[in-house]
Design a protein around this motif. Structure first.
Motif, PDB file in Angstrom:
ATOM      1  N   LYS A 122       0.811  -1.224   0.000  1.00 31.86           N
ATOM      2  CA  LYS A 122       0.000   0.000   0.000  1.00 31.86           C
ATOM      3  C   LYS A 122       0.838   1.265   0.000  1.00 31.86           C
ATOM      4  O   LYS A 122       0.517   2.251  -0.650  1.00 31.86           O
ATOM      5  CB  LYS A 122      -0.829   0.083   1.294  1.00 31.86           C
ATOM      6  CG  LYS A 122      -1.634  -1.110   1.580  1.00 31.86           C
ATOM      7  CD  LYS A 122      -3.082  -0.765   1.688  1.00 31.86           C
ATOM      8  CE  LYS A 122      -3.824  -1.939   1.113  1.00 31.86           C
ATOM      9  NZ  LYS A 122      -5.192  -1.910   1.062  1.00 31.86           N
ATOM     10  N   ASP A 147      -4.679  -5.813  -4.673  1.00 29.04           N
ATOM     11  CA  ASP A 147      -5.690  -5.592  -3.650  1.00 29.04           C
ATOM     12  C   ASP A 147      -7.067  -5.862  -4.273  1.00 29.04           C
ATOM     13  O   ASP A 147      -7.325  -5.435  -5.403  1.00 29.04           O
ATOM     14  CB  ASP A 147      -5.576  -4.122  -3.202  1.00 29.04           C
ATOM     15  CG  ASP A 147      -6.070  -3.941  -1.794  1.00 29.04           C
ATOM     16  OD1 ASP A 147      -6.636  -4.892  -1.222  1.00 29.04           O
ATOM     17  OD2 ASP A 147      -5.899  -2.831  -1.269  1.00 29.04           O
ATOM     18  N   SER A 148      -7.932  -6.570  -3.549  1.00 28.84           N
ATOM     19  CA  SER A 148      -9.183  -7.030  -4.164  1.00 28.84           C
ATOM     20  C   SER A 148     -10.022  -5.877  -4.723  1.00 28.84           C
ATOM     21  O   SER A 148     -10.604  -5.989  -5.802  1.00 28.84           O
ATOM     22  CB  SER A 148      -9.994  -7.843  -3.152  1.00 28.84           C
ATOM     23  OG  SER A 148     -10.237  -7.078  -1.999  1.00 28.84           O
ATOM     24  N   GLU A 149     -10.051  -4.745  -4.005  1.00 24.07           N
ATOM     25  CA  GLU A 149     -10.882  -3.612  -4.446  1.00 24.07           C
ATOM     26  C   GLU A 149     -10.367  -3.019  -5.748  1.00 24.07           C
ATOM     27  O   GLU A 149     -11.120  -2.832  -6.707  1.00 24.07           O
ATOM     28  CB  GLU A 149     -10.897  -2.508  -3.375  1.00 24.07           C
ATOM     29  CG  GLU A 149     -11.565  -2.892  -2.066  1.00 24.07           C
ATOM     30  CD  GLU A 149     -10.688  -3.733  -1.165  1.00 24.07           C
ATOM     31  OE1 GLU A 149      -9.526  -4.041  -1.542  1.00 24.07           O
ATOM     32  OE2 GLU A 149     -11.159  -4.108  -0.071  1.00 24.07           O
ATOM     33  N   ASN A 214      -7.169   1.156   6.538  1.00 23.69           N
ATOM     34  CA  ASN A 214      -6.890   0.404   5.313  1.00 23.69           C
ATOM     35  C   ASN A 214      -7.729   0.938   4.148  1.00 23.69           C
ATOM     36  O   ASN A 214      -7.227   1.121   3.039  1.00 23.69           O
ATOM     37  CB  ASN A 214      -7.186  -1.079   5.564  1.00 23.69           C
ATOM     38  CG  ASN A 214      -6.880  -1.929   4.359  1.00 23.69           C
ATOM     39  OD1 ASN A 214      -5.766  -1.910   3.854  1.00 23.69           O
ATOM     40  ND2 ASN A 214      -7.881  -2.634   3.862  1.00 23.69           N
ATOM     41  N   LYS A 215      -8.998   1.217   4.425  1.00 24.59           N
ATOM     42  CA  LYS A 215      -9.858   1.738   3.353  1.00 24.59           C
ATOM     43  C   LYS A 215      -9.432   3.140   2.960  1.00 24.59           C
ATOM     44  O   LYS A 215      -9.467   3.518   1.791  1.00 24.59           O
ATOM     45  CB  LYS A 215     -11.318   1.719   3.817  1.00 24.59           C
ATOM     46  CG  LYS A 215     -12.343   1.644   2.718  1.00 24.59           C
ATOM     47  CD  LYS A 215     -12.115   0.512   1.737  1.00 24.59           C
ATOM     48  CE  LYS A 215     -11.931  -0.841   2.398  1.00 24.59           C
ATOM     49  NZ  LYS A 215     -11.691  -1.928   1.414  1.00 24.59           N
ATOM     50  N   GLU A 218      -6.671   2.856   0.693  1.00 30.62           N
ATOM     51  CA  GLU A 218      -7.145   2.384  -0.616  1.00 30.62           C
ATOM     52  C   GLU A 218      -7.752   3.518  -1.434  1.00 30.62           C
ATOM     53  O   GLU A 218      -7.651   3.530  -2.662  1.00 30.62           O
ATOM     54  CB  GLU A 218      -8.141   1.237  -0.428  1.00 30.62           C
ATOM     55  CG  GLU A 218      -7.440  -0.036   0.055  1.00 30.62           C
ATOM     56  CD  GLU A 218      -8.387  -1.202   0.273  1.00 30.62           C
ATOM     57  OE1 GLU A 218      -9.616  -1.037   0.065  1.00 30.62           O
ATOM     58  OE2 GLU A 218      -7.901  -2.279   0.656  1.00 30.62           O
TER      59      GLU A 218
HETATM   60 MG    MG Z   1      -8.386  -4.336   0.241  1.00 26.96          MG
END
Ligand code: MG
Length: 381
Positions: A122, A147-149, A214-215, A218
């Motif tokens: 990140k 990252d999944s998103e 974390n969000k 992101e």
């Molecule tokens: Mg993620």
């Protein structure tokens, strides 16, 4: 055959990536792996996968591996070892799954050489997104998010024009405390915070999920990955983690990336892109999903998320200060030195005291990172 470098092979992304690679021996060969804190697992991986090169934490670890495997010239050490691996080895794809600021150096080396970077670290884009993405663009380096998103958004954007995007909608599991009242945040234990409902991950990122930092990271990463301004990025809580993220276009159409959660899917996509390889990691059966729910995040309760949006707006060195302060704050919490609710307070202290500047170069990024850490370590220890 693609030659792959996995920096951070003993963490959860690295382990999943090795699982993916082991299924496609005709597609991928392992050039180099690196491990920091788990030498036993690294040794097991060397035995199983026989990479040509290895990066370890220090000379002592290197000596242990040399005695065990009897090879002389294929082990690099420390930060300089990561720099050599990324900057000098012959490879096609670097999977960057190191945790923390240490990911920045190999990322820089990779984009300078025009390599594909499957990015799971990140910090690289949070602290130096503008620098990294502009060097990548200049050298034709593809940065494919793991990252999944972001991986879901990347897939939704395939064949689309970025100017046709109305907004990105990043989903958040909400972590283990999305229904915990804010008044009780003070009493949250380390053990409770490390118990994430949907994903098994390392300690640092699990705490970041619990605080929703974390969000926040992101959101900042998404800005740089997709070259969008911050107002076009929205967060929605979606506890089931089935919708990994969505893109709404200017005509009101929405594309979403969905599947039951399994990190091997986005890892495999990033390694194999633009190909899709057959796999059976998950079986997403809609008749068994029952319901998918969505609601707005509580920015007062999850102050870390609010701080991240604030830093995105401030830009310049602010996201770098945010990142460094968060890393220190999470360690203070894990060490039992501050309560869970004070993580955001530590970060605010850094943002109030560290100098903010615009358009920082990479040296300024490194120095502001160091200064922020030093400031907080002397303040809280
Ligand atoms: Mg993620």
């Amino acid at each position: 055959m693609k030659k792959v470098l996995i920096l951070g092979s003993t963490g959860s992304i690295g382990v999943n990536a090795l699982d993916v690679i082991s299924r496609f021996p005709e597609k991928f060969s392992l050039e180099c792996i690196s491990g920091h804190n788990n030498l036993d697992l690294l040794a097991e991986q060397i035995t199983k996968f026989n990479p040509r090169f290895v990066v370890v934490k220090n000379d002592n670890d290197a000596e242990i591996l040399r005695q065990k495997f009897g090879k002389k010239n294929d082990i690099f050490v420390g930060e300089n070892g990561l720099r050599i691996a990324a900057g000098e080895l012959d490879y096609d794809i670097m999977l960057l799954s190191i945790v923390g600021f240490a990911g920045l150096v190999p990322a820089l080396e990779g984009v300078k050489r025009g390599k594909r970077i499957a990015i799971a670290n990140k910090e690289t884009l949070v602290v130096a997104g503008e620098i990294i993405t502009s060097i990548a663009e200049k050298n034709g380096s593809e940065i494919i998010p793991v990252d999944s998103e972001h991986n879901a958004i990347y897939q939704c954007l395939a064949g689309e024009r970025i100017e046709d995007v109305r907004q990105l909608i990043l989903t958040a599991s909400g972590g283990p405390f999305h229904s915990t009242p804010a008044e009780t945040f003070r009493d949250i234990t380390v053990e409770q915070a490390l118990n994430h409902p949907n994903w098994k991950m390392g300690n640092k990122i699990t705490i970041d999920s619990a605080t929703m930092m974390n969000k926040g990271f992101e959101v900042i990463e998404a800005k740089w990955l997709f070259n969008l301004n911050g107002e076009k990025i929205k967060v929605i809580v979606h506890p089931q983690s089935v919708v990994h993220s969505m893109v709404e276009f200017v005509d009101g159409s929405i594309k979403a990336g969905l599947s039951l959660p399994d990190m091997r899917l986005p890892i495999q996509y990033a390694l194999a892109y633009p190909e899709r390889l057959e796999s059976n990691y998950v079986n997403t059966n809609f008749s068994k999903l029952h319901k998918l729910t969505f609601y707005d995040p509580d920015m007062e309760k999850f102050r870390c998320l609010k701080l991240a949006f604030h830093c995105l707006e401030l830009s310049g060195t602010a996201p770098c200060i945010l990142n460094a302060a968060n890393e220190i704050a999470v360690n203070l919490f894990l060490d039992g030195k501050i309560s869970f609710d004070r993580i955001s307070e530590v970060i605010e202290a850094a943002l109030d005291n560290m100098p903010l500047s615009q358009n920082p170069d990479i040296d300024i990024i490194f120095s502001i990172d160091r200064e922020t850490r030093n400031f907080l370590i002397s303040k809280y220890n």
